[in-house]
Design a protein around this motif. Structure first.
Motif, PDB file in Angstrom:
ATOM      1  N   LEU A 100       8.582  10.004   4.052  1.00 42.92           N
ATOM      2  CA  LEU A 100      10.013   9.996   3.729  1.00 42.92           C
ATOM      3  C   LEU A 100      10.580   8.682   4.238  1.00 42.92           C
ATOM      4  CD1 LEU A 100      12.542  12.853   3.971  1.00 42.92           C
ATOM      5  CD2 LEU A 100      13.098  10.658   5.029  1.00 42.92           C
ATOM      6  N   LEU A 101      11.374   8.034   3.406  1.00 44.07           N
ATOM      7  CA  LEU A 101      11.914   6.717   3.761  1.00 44.07           C
ATOM      8  C   LEU A 101      13.426   6.712   3.643  1.00 44.07           C
ATOM      9  CD1 LEU A 101       9.121   6.148   1.768  1.00 44.07           C
ATOM     10  CD2 LEU A 101       9.430   3.988   2.972  1.00 44.07           C
ATOM     11  N   TRP A 102      14.056   5.966   4.520  1.00 45.64           N
ATOM     12  CA  TRP A 102      15.500   5.735   4.472  1.00 45.64           C
ATOM     13  C   TRP A 102      15.747   4.258   4.160  1.00 45.64           C
ATOM     14  CZ3 TRP A 102      19.335   9.285   4.647  1.00 45.64           C
ATOM     15  CH2 TRP A 102      19.047  10.562   5.163  1.00 45.64           C
ATOM     16  N   TYR A 103      16.689   4.019   3.241  1.00 44.77           N
ATOM     17  CA  TYR A 103      17.085   2.670   2.872  1.00 44.77           C
ATOM     18  C   TYR A 103      18.605   2.555   3.000  1.00 44.77           C
ATOM     19  CZ  TYR A 103      12.496   2.063   0.616  1.00 44.77           C
ATOM     20  OH  TYR A 103      11.146   1.964   0.343  1.00 44.77           O
ATOM     21  N   LYS A 104      19.061   1.324   3.221  1.00 52.04           N
ATOM     22  CA  LYS A 104      20.490   1.006   3.243  1.00 52.04           C
ATOM     23  C   LYS A 104      20.769   0.095   2.054  1.00 52.04           C
ATOM     24  CE  LYS A 104      23.983  -1.225   6.197  1.00 52.04           C
ATOM     25  NZ  LYS A 104      24.198  -1.970   7.465  1.00 52.04           N
ATOM     26  N   GLN A 105      21.833   0.395   1.324  1.00 51.52           N
ATOM     27  CA  GLN A 105      22.188  -0.426   0.163  1.00 51.52           C
ATOM     28  C   GLN A 105      23.643  -0.861   0.264  1.00 51.52           C
ATOM     29  OE1 GLN A 105      21.898   1.448  -3.729  1.00 51.52           O
ATOM     30  NE2 GLN A 105      21.494  -0.519  -4.694  1.00 51.52           N
ATOM     31  N   GLU A 106      23.813  -2.189   0.341  1.00 54.07           N
ATOM     32  CA  GLU A 106      25.154  -2.778   0.446  1.00 54.07           C
ATOM     33  C   GLU A 106      25.428  -3.640  -0.777  1.00 54.07           C
ATOM     34  OE1 GLU A 106      26.046  -4.289   4.719  1.00 54.07           O
ATOM     35  OE2 GLU A 106      23.872  -4.431   4.489  1.00 54.07           O
ATOM     36  N   LYS A 107      25.867  -3.066  -1.849  1.00 58.41           N
ATOM     37  CA  LYS A 107      26.246  -3.789  -3.068  1.00 58.41           C
ATOM     38  C   LYS A 107      25.141  -4.687  -3.614  1.00 58.41           C
ATOM     39  CE  LYS A 107      31.223  -3.762  -2.327  1.00 58.41           C
ATOM     40  NZ  LYS A 107      32.452  -4.556  -2.246  1.00 58.41           N
ATOM     41  N   LYS A 108      23.942  -4.463  -3.216  1.00 50.90           N
ATOM     42  CA  LYS A 108      22.819  -5.251  -3.719  1.00 50.90           C
ATOM     43  C   LYS A 108      21.572  -4.382  -3.636  1.00 50.90           C
ATOM     44  CE  LYS A 108      22.828  -7.462   0.827  1.00 50.90           C
ATOM     45  NZ  LYS A 108      22.849  -8.722   1.589  1.00 50.90           N
ATOM     46  N   ALA A 109      20.428  -4.997  -3.434  1.00 50.35           N
ATOM     47  CA  ALA A 109      19.188  -4.217  -3.412  1.00 50.35           C
ATOM     48  C   ALA A 109      19.063  -3.407  -2.121  1.00 50.35           C
ATOM     49  CB  ALA A 109      17.994  -5.157  -3.549  1.00 50.35           C
ATOM     50  N   PRO A 110      18.430  -2.265  -2.205  1.00 54.09           N
ATOM     51  CA  PRO A 110      18.183  -1.470  -0.989  1.00 54.09           C
ATOM     52  C   PRO A 110      17.292  -2.232  -0.004  1.00 54.09           C
ATOM     53  CG  PRO A 110      17.797  -0.149  -2.956  1.00 54.09           C
ATOM     54  CD  PRO A 110      17.948  -1.564  -3.408  1.00 54.09           C
ATOM     55  N   THR A 111      17.577  -2.021   1.279  1.00 56.65           N
ATOM     56  CA  THR A 111      16.717  -2.582   2.323  1.00 56.65           C
ATOM     57  C   THR A 111      16.209  -1.446   3.198  1.00 56.65           C
ATOM     58  OG1 THR A 111      18.660  -3.008   3.694  1.00 56.65           O
ATOM     59  CG2 THR A 111      17.838  -4.831   2.372  1.00 56.65           C
ATOM     60  N   ARG A 132       0.879  -1.184   0.000  1.00 58.42           N
ATOM     61  CA  ARG A 132       0.000   0.000   0.000  1.00 58.42           C
ATOM     62  C   ARG A 132       0.907   1.221   0.000  1.00 58.42           C
ATOM     63  NH1 ARG A 132       0.310  -2.350   4.897  1.00 58.42           N
ATOM     64  NH2 ARG A 132       1.196  -1.100   6.583  1.00 58.42           N
ATOM     65  N   THR A 133       0.297   2.380  -0.021  1.00 61.72           N
ATOM     66  CA  THR A 133       1.087   3.609   0.104  1.00 61.72           C
ATOM     67  C   THR A 133       0.452   4.491   1.158  1.00 61.72           C
ATOM     68  OG1 THR A 133      -0.120   4.879  -1.557  1.00 61.72           O
ATOM     69  CG2 THR A 133       1.730   3.520  -2.331  1.00 61.72           C
ATOM     70  N   PRO A 134       1.245   5.258   1.925  1.00 63.57           N
ATOM     71  CA  PRO A 134       2.705   5.180   1.925  1.00 63.57           C
ATOM     72  C   PRO A 134       3.183   3.939   2.675  1.00 63.57           C
ATOM     73  CG  PRO A 134       1.975   6.727   3.607  1.00 63.57           C
ATOM     74  CD  PRO A 134       0.748   6.282   2.861  1.00 63.57           C
ATOM     75  N   ASN A 135       4.283   3.370   2.193  1.00 63.35           N
ATOM     76  CA  ASN A 135       4.784   2.157   2.812  1.00 63.35           C
ATOM     77  C   ASN A 135       6.177   1.872   2.268  1.00 63.35           C
ATOM     78  OD1 ASN A 135       4.115   0.056   4.703  1.00 63.35           O
ATOM     79  ND2 ASN A 135       4.156  -1.355   2.979  1.00 63.35           N
ATOM     80  N   GLU A 136       6.915   1.030   2.950  1.00 64.71           N
ATOM     81  CA  GLU A 136       8.215   0.632   2.429  1.00 64.71           C
ATOM     82  C   GLU A 136       8.031  -0.170   1.142  1.00 64.71           C
ATOM     83  OE1 GLU A 136       8.627  -2.501   5.860  1.00 64.71           O
ATOM     84  OE2 GLU A 136      10.115  -2.941   4.305  1.00 64.71           O
ATOM     85  N   GLN A 137       9.065  -0.102   0.322  1.00 61.71           N
ATOM     86  CA  GLN A 137       9.080  -0.898  -0.893  1.00 61.71           C
ATOM     87  C   GLN A 137      10.069  -2.039  -0.712  1.00 61.71           C
ATOM     88  OE1 GLN A 137       9.668   1.597  -4.371  1.00 61.71           O
ATOM     89  NE2 GLN A 137       8.070   3.017  -3.729  1.00 61.71           N
ATOM     90  N   TYR A 138       9.717  -3.188  -1.271  1.00 59.26           N
ATOM     91  CA  TYR A 138      10.576  -4.365  -1.227  1.00 59.26           C
ATOM     92  C   TYR A 138      11.210  -4.521  -2.611  1.00 59.26           C
ATOM     93  CZ  TYR A 138       8.022  -5.460   3.025  1.00 59.26           C
ATOM     94  OH  TYR A 138       7.464  -5.403   4.274  1.00 59.26           O
ATOM     95  N   PHE A 139      12.525  -4.600  -2.614  1.00 62.00           N
ATOM     96  CA  PHE A 139      13.251  -4.597  -3.876  1.00 62.00           C
ATOM     97  C   PHE A 139      13.669  -5.993  -4.295  1.00 62.00           C
ATOM     98  CE2 PHE A 139      13.903  -0.144  -4.920  1.00 62.00           C
ATOM     99  CZ  PHE A 139      13.524   0.474  -3.737  1.00 62.00           C
ATOM    100  N   GLY A 140      13.622  -6.222  -5.607  1.00 63.19           N
ATOM    101  CA  GLY A 140      14.199  -7.426  -6.170  1.00 63.19           C
ATOM    102  C   GLY A 140      15.717  -7.318  -6.193  1.00 63.19           C
ATOM    103  N   PRO A 141      16.406  -8.402  -6.599  1.00 61.37           N
ATOM    104  CA  PRO A 141      17.872  -8.429  -6.561  1.00 61.37           C
ATOM    105  C   PRO A 141      18.539  -7.594  -7.642  1.00 61.37           C
ATOM    106  CG  PRO A 141      17.040 -10.444  -7.513  1.00 61.37           C
ATOM    107  CD  PRO A 141      15.854  -9.681  -7.039  1.00 61.37           C
ATOM    108  N   GLY A 142      17.792  -7.150  -8.627  1.00 66.33           N
ATOM    109  CA  GLY A 142      18.359  -6.305  -9.673  1.00 66.33           C
ATOM    110  C   GLY A 142      18.764  -7.087 -10.913  1.00 66.33           C
TER     111      GLY A 142
END
Lengths: 112, 110
Positions: free
Chosen positions: B33-44, A96-106
């Protein structure tokens, strides 16, 4: 596999070719996003989607096409790849928004 | 046009130091506003802030938002080498549309 996956993880293609990057999530999240990350820069939004069949342009959409016929899939197509599209591409999803996003490995894409 | 500016762009510290990372923004229809950490891969994900003046804390990391002055800070106390990463600030507007800053690259030396 649970979570969000991208394929391929690495791709080398030639200028002018069409290439599709796949993104699949198993959470049934409504929102999905495509970003590109260039060396020394943060993430730039290419396209996003609030639900199946609803997509909208982000900051840098030129040269890209997306579709979302199913909630879990959000493919990104480069219609005619250019060297400037060499980048790392991240797909993300959010419940949902606002919310954290979950990222794929790229996906690391190189256009020669 | 939405804009997020992070400073400094890079930072080198020694273990045990305290660091403060900055994020200023201009965005239409601010939602979070969101903060993420990225260590050579996807942001967490680290933190999401929606209200001014309320500190979010997780172990040695903390963050606060000032919606009047349009900025946020991320503090890391007693830094460790494992804190070395790129820290990304993002601001979310309507429909989840997020704008990211260029990140701060933190290097923690032993």
């Amino acid at each position: 596999d649970a979570g969000i996956t991208q394929s391929p993880r690495y791709k080398i293609t030639e200028t002018g070719r069409q290439v599709t990057l796949m993104c699949h999530q198993t959470w049934s999240h409504s929102y999905m996003f495509w970003y590109r990350q260039d060396l020394g820069h943060g993430l730039r939004l290419i396209y996003y989607s609030a639900a199946a069949d609803i997509t909208d342009k982000g900051e840098v959409p030129d040269g890209y096409v997306v579709s979302r016929s199913k909630t879990e899939n959000f493919p990104l197509t480069l219609e005619s790849a250019t060297r400037s599209q060499t980048s790392v591409y991240f797909c993300a999803s959010s419940e949902r928004t606002p919310n954290e996003q979950y990222f794929g490995p790229g996906t690391r894409l190189t256009v020669t | 046009e939405d804009k997020v500016v992070q400073s400094p762009l890079s930072l080198v510290v020694h273990e045990g130091d305290t660091v403060t990372l900055n994020c200023s923004y201009e965005v239409t229809n601010f939602r979070s506003l969101l903060w993420y950490k990225q260590e050579k891969k996807a942001p967490t994900f680290l933190f999401m802030l929606t209200s001014s003046g309320i500190e979010k804390k997780s172990g040695r990391l903390s963050s606060i938002l000032d919606k009047k002055e349009l900025f946020s800070i991320l503090n890391i106390t007693a830094t460790q080498t494992g804190d070395s990463a790129i820290y990304l600030c993002a601001v979310e507007g309507n429909a989840g549309k997020s704008t990211f800053g260029d990140g701060t690259t933190l290097t923690v030396k032993p």
